[in-house]
Design an enzyme around this catalytic site. Sequence first.
Site, PDB file in Angstrom:
ATOM      1  N   GLY A  29       0.819  -1.196   0.000  1.00  0.00           N
ATOM      2  CA  GLY A  29       0.000   0.000   0.000  1.00  0.00           C
ATOM      3  C   GLY A  29       0.854   1.246   0.000  1.00  0.00           C
ATOM      4  O   GLY A  29       2.075   1.190   0.094  1.00  0.00           O
ATOM      5  N   GLU A  45      -0.769   0.572  -6.031  1.00  0.00           N
ATOM      6  CA  GLU A  45       0.326   0.250  -5.116  1.00  0.00           C
ATOM      7  C   GLU A  45       0.676  -1.237  -5.187  1.00  0.00           C
ATOM      8  O   GLU A  45       1.849  -1.602  -5.161  1.00  0.00           O
ATOM      9  CB  GLU A  45      -0.032   0.660  -3.683  1.00  0.00           C
ATOM     10  CG  GLU A  45      -0.028   2.147  -3.462  1.00  0.00           C
ATOM     11  CD  GLU A  45       1.376   2.755  -3.463  1.00  0.00           C
ATOM     12  OE1 GLU A  45       2.366   2.025  -3.285  1.00  0.00           O
ATOM     13  OE2 GLU A  45       1.485   3.980  -3.645  1.00  0.00           O
ATOM     14  N   GLU A  49       4.398  -2.113  -6.251  1.00  0.00           N
ATOM     15  CA  GLU A  49       5.272  -2.663  -5.222  1.00  0.00           C
ATOM     16  C   GLU A  49       5.661  -4.116  -5.457  1.00  0.00           C
ATOM     17  O   GLU A  49       6.777  -4.503  -5.149  1.00  0.00           O
ATOM     18  CB  GLU A  49       4.632  -2.518  -3.836  1.00  0.00           C
ATOM     19  CG  GLU A  49       4.615  -1.081  -3.357  1.00  0.00           C
ATOM     20  CD  GLU A  49       4.121  -0.945  -1.935  1.00  0.00           C
ATOM     21  OE1 GLU A  49       4.143  -1.933  -1.176  1.00  0.00           O
ATOM     22  OE2 GLU A  49       3.704   0.169  -1.579  1.00  0.00           O
ATOM     23  N   GLU A 100      10.189  -8.589   1.743  1.00  0.00           N
ATOM     24  CA  GLU A 100       9.856 -10.008   1.905  1.00  0.00           C
ATOM     25  C   GLU A 100       8.409 -10.199   1.484  1.00  0.00           C
ATOM     26  O   GLU A 100       7.548  -9.388   1.792  1.00  0.00           O
ATOM     27  CB  GLU A 100      10.029 -10.435   3.362  1.00  0.00           C
ATOM     28  CG  GLU A 100       9.737 -11.901   3.593  1.00  0.00           C
ATOM     29  CD  GLU A 100       9.889 -12.285   5.063  1.00  0.00           C
ATOM     30  OE1 GLU A 100       9.285 -13.288   5.457  1.00  0.00           O
ATOM     31  OE2 GLU A 100      10.599 -11.583   5.797  1.00  0.00           O
TER      32      GLU A 100
END
Length: 135
Positions: A29, A45, A49, A100
């Site tokens: 986010g 996002e 990401e 991760e």
Amino acid sequence: MTGDRFYPTRPVLTASVAVIREGLFSLPGGMVEVGETLAEAALRELREEVGVEAKLIRLIAPVEFIERDEKGHIRHHVVIAAHAARWASGEPQTGPEAKEIRWITERDIAGLPLTAGLTGILEQAFRIAREDSAS
């Protein structure tokens, strides 16, 4: 985030998304951009990401994170609009913002070190996904 991340003059509005895919992927986010809906921000996002596309089910709940410094001044005030979604495509990739990545099951929640309020959001995301599958 922009320069007003620390000691903001107003709450910072962000959006995130819990993606269900035989488990749960938690929770990419970031900031909502001007002219962007909460849903659009959450999906953007997610794509930026970790490289995953998803179909939103619905908004879960807002989560507020307010932190004060030792003098009582507001150091952080972030409002996160958390969404539940179902995976559509893409295999998640780590990057600068997602160090991760892990798919988990609902049973895994209790054993994870989670930020404040995230346990309830994850539990709601699983429930929403179950209800969506049943309809």
